[in-house]
Design an enzyme around this catalytic site. Structure first.
Site, mmCIF file in Angstrom:
data_model
loop_
_atom_site.group_PDB
_atom_site.id
_atom_site.type_symbol
_atom_site.label_atom_id
_atom_site.label_comp_id
_atom_site.label_asym_id
_atom_site.label_seq_id
_atom_site.Cartn_x
_atom_site.Cartn_y
_atom_site.Cartn_z
ATOM 1 N N SER A 146 8.253 -27.658 -47.623
ATOM 2 C CA SER A 146 7.514 -28.341 -48.685
ATOM 3 C C SER A 146 8.380 -29.450 -49.264
ATOM 4 C CB SER A 146 7.125 -27.348 -49.780
ATOM 5 O OG SER A 146 8.289 -26.963 -50.473
ATOM 6 N N LYS A 147 7.784 -30.157 -50.211
ATOM 7 C CA LYS A 147 8.455 -31.342 -50.765
ATOM 8 C C LYS A 147 9.842 -31.048 -51.328
ATOM 9 C CE LYS A 147 4.413 -34.005 -51.901
ATOM 10 N NZ LYS A 147 3.373 -34.030 -52.901
ATOM 11 N N ARG A 148 10.017 -29.833 -51.811
ATOM 12 C CA ARG A 148 11.329 -29.562 -52.418
ATOM 13 C C ARG A 148 12.452 -29.580 -51.380
ATOM 14 N NH1 ARG A 148 12.358 -23.872 -51.695
ATOM 15 N NH2 ARG A 148 10.474 -23.096 -50.727
#
Ligand code: GLU
Length: 466
Positions: A240-242
């Site tokens: 994911s974006k993290r």
């Protein structure tokens, strides 16, 4: 049999990098077997599908040179056909109309919740006579799914997977408003598009059992299935974006080359011995489903950047120049003069040896096109001592005697270092600092040849005048 595969993204947001890997695997599989690679835009979720997201799909496939062999199929244009098949199934007795009200379904759900069981439609309209249909209710069409036995799928990656039919209920094929469900639409489209292999992420594996039942009910032969393990983040969690970039276009914006991204994504979940760097031709030659790993692949951004650096070094300098100039202009917020652009082009073979991304390449070329006074890094400034300045003025005189080509500039530098009894580096480093504002750059003789006498002198004078 001609192999036909498809990439079937839903245009409901950014295109996830995992989807791009699915597209790549489909593409390579088709090419390897001399088959066709198709695109189907699954735009049936009218609330979430957007034109912009559809455009992103086209742009990304274009950028990565994964162009489909036939015009794209838009799923939403095929509702009539989806309905036709559902109706044919009712006629054949493999599907039925269900007039259950919302309240009845809510009650079934509540009972399942109370019993801590997964909700399953109980099939109450399965064998009821249509004459019992309540007036004014638009029915849904449900599959008359087998109640006993198992549904078995021979997946090309997972091996044999099976489910007890008792665990699956009679899924809806057509909603009461006549819109097909996603599961039904995919089967009808894959059948009509003559898809021979469905290669997709393993988040779809549970759908496959239900879809297999639709094929069986229609008496259609099933395609082969291959479910790819998903890409996880470096920490093992869902990517994911993290973790970093996940949107395909973000990789482009961050300065990855398409061939590098494809090379990296291929190696993520597929292997052929130790081979790391593979050209598209090699990829096509070697790719097959047997090489797809069973475990989840972990996205490794460090590795990606290394792979990009390799491809950057191998890339055609003029192509890199064309890709870098707009980035430089964006960094400077100015249009480059033809002379400035020519400098970048001239030094590109040396710049590309040092950068790992196009973003770094643009940064590393900035000094070439900047006007004096240059910005200096603290390290570069520290090199510009009184003594270094004396060397710089002597060097300028020596350089003026040359033809300003790299070899003769180099010779002049060597001669000066010998004359003053210093190591070459002690002379070259302050010169680099003066000309580039930093302590790293391509070889300084090549830098000087690129800047030309006038600009070399201007840059050094700017230091000496301080
Ligand atoms: N539209 C689905 C998705 O974007 C893919 C369906 C399929 O490949 O069968 O996840």
């Amino acid at each position: 049999m001609t192999i036909r595969v498809r990439f079937a993204p839903s245009p409901t947001g950014m295109l996830h990098i995992g989807s791009v890997r699915t597209a790549l695997f489909n593409f390579l599989f088709a090419r390897h077997h001399g088959g066709a690679f198709l695109l189907r835009v699954e735009d049936t979720d009218t609330e979430r599908s957007t034109e912009a997201a559809t455009q992103v799909i086209f742009d990304v496939l274009d950028w990565l040179d994964l162009k489909p062999d036939e015009p794209p199929v838009f799923q939403s244009t095929r509702y009539a056909r989806h309905r036709e098949v559902a109706e044919a199934m009712v006629q054949a007795g493999t599907a039925y109309r269900c007039y259950c009200s919302r309240e009845e379904l809510a009650e079934m759900r509540a009972q399942a919740d109370a019993a801590k069981k997964p909700f399953r439609y109980d099939g109450r309209w399965r064998d009821r006579d249509p004459s019992e249909a309540p007036a004014g209710v638009d029915p849904v069409i449900r599959l008359k799914a087998p109640r006993s036995g198992e549904t078995i799928v021979h997946d090309r990656v997972k091996g044999e997977v099976r489910v007890q039919n008792a665990e699956l209920d009679d899924m809806i094929l057509l909603r009461s408003n006549g819109v097909p469900t996603y599961l039904h639409a995919v089967v009808v489209d894959d059948h009509d598009m003559d898809i021979t292999h469905v290669i997709r992420g393993d988040d779809h594996l549970t759908n496959t059992f239900r879809q297999a039942q639709i094929y069986d009910a229609m008496g259609w032969s099933r395609p082969e299935f291959a479910h790819l393990p998903l890409i996880h983040g470096p920490d093992g969690g869902k990517l994911s974006k993290r973790h970093g970039a996940v949107s395909s276009l973000q990789f482009r914006d961050e300065g990855y080359l398409p061939e590098a991204l494809c090379n990296y994504l291929l190696r993520l979940g597929w292997g052929h011995g130790d081979a790391e760097i593979l050209s598209r031709d090699d990829q096509i030659k070697l790719f097959d489903l047997d090489g797809v790993g069973r475990g989840a692949a972990k996205m490794d951004y460090k590795k990606l950047i290394q792979v990009n650096a390799v491809w950057l070094r191998a890339a055609d300098p003029d192509r890199l120049t064309a890709l870098t100039l707009p980035r430089i202009e964006a960094l400077l917020d100015a249009t480059l003069t033809p002379i400035a652009a020519e400098r970048v082009q001239k030094l590109m073979p040396r710049l590309q040896e040092r950068a790992r991304t196009l973003a770094e390449l643009a940064e590393s070329a900035l000094f070439l096109v900047r006007d004096t006074p240059l910005p200096f890094t603290p390290k570069a400034l520290a090199l510009l001592t009184e003594e270094a300045r004396d060397d710089l003025s002597a060097l300028l005189l020596a350089f003026a005697q040359t033809d300003y080509t790299a070899p003769s500039l180099y010779q002049a530098m060597v001669a000066h270092a010998e004359a003053v009894g210093k190591k070459l580096g002690l002379v070259a480093e302050p010169l680099r600092a003066a000309l580039t504002g930093s302590t790293t750059s391509p070889p300084i003789d090549a830098v000087m040849e690129t800047l030309g006498q006038h600009d070399v002198e201007r840059r050094v004078f700017a230091i000496l005048a301080e």
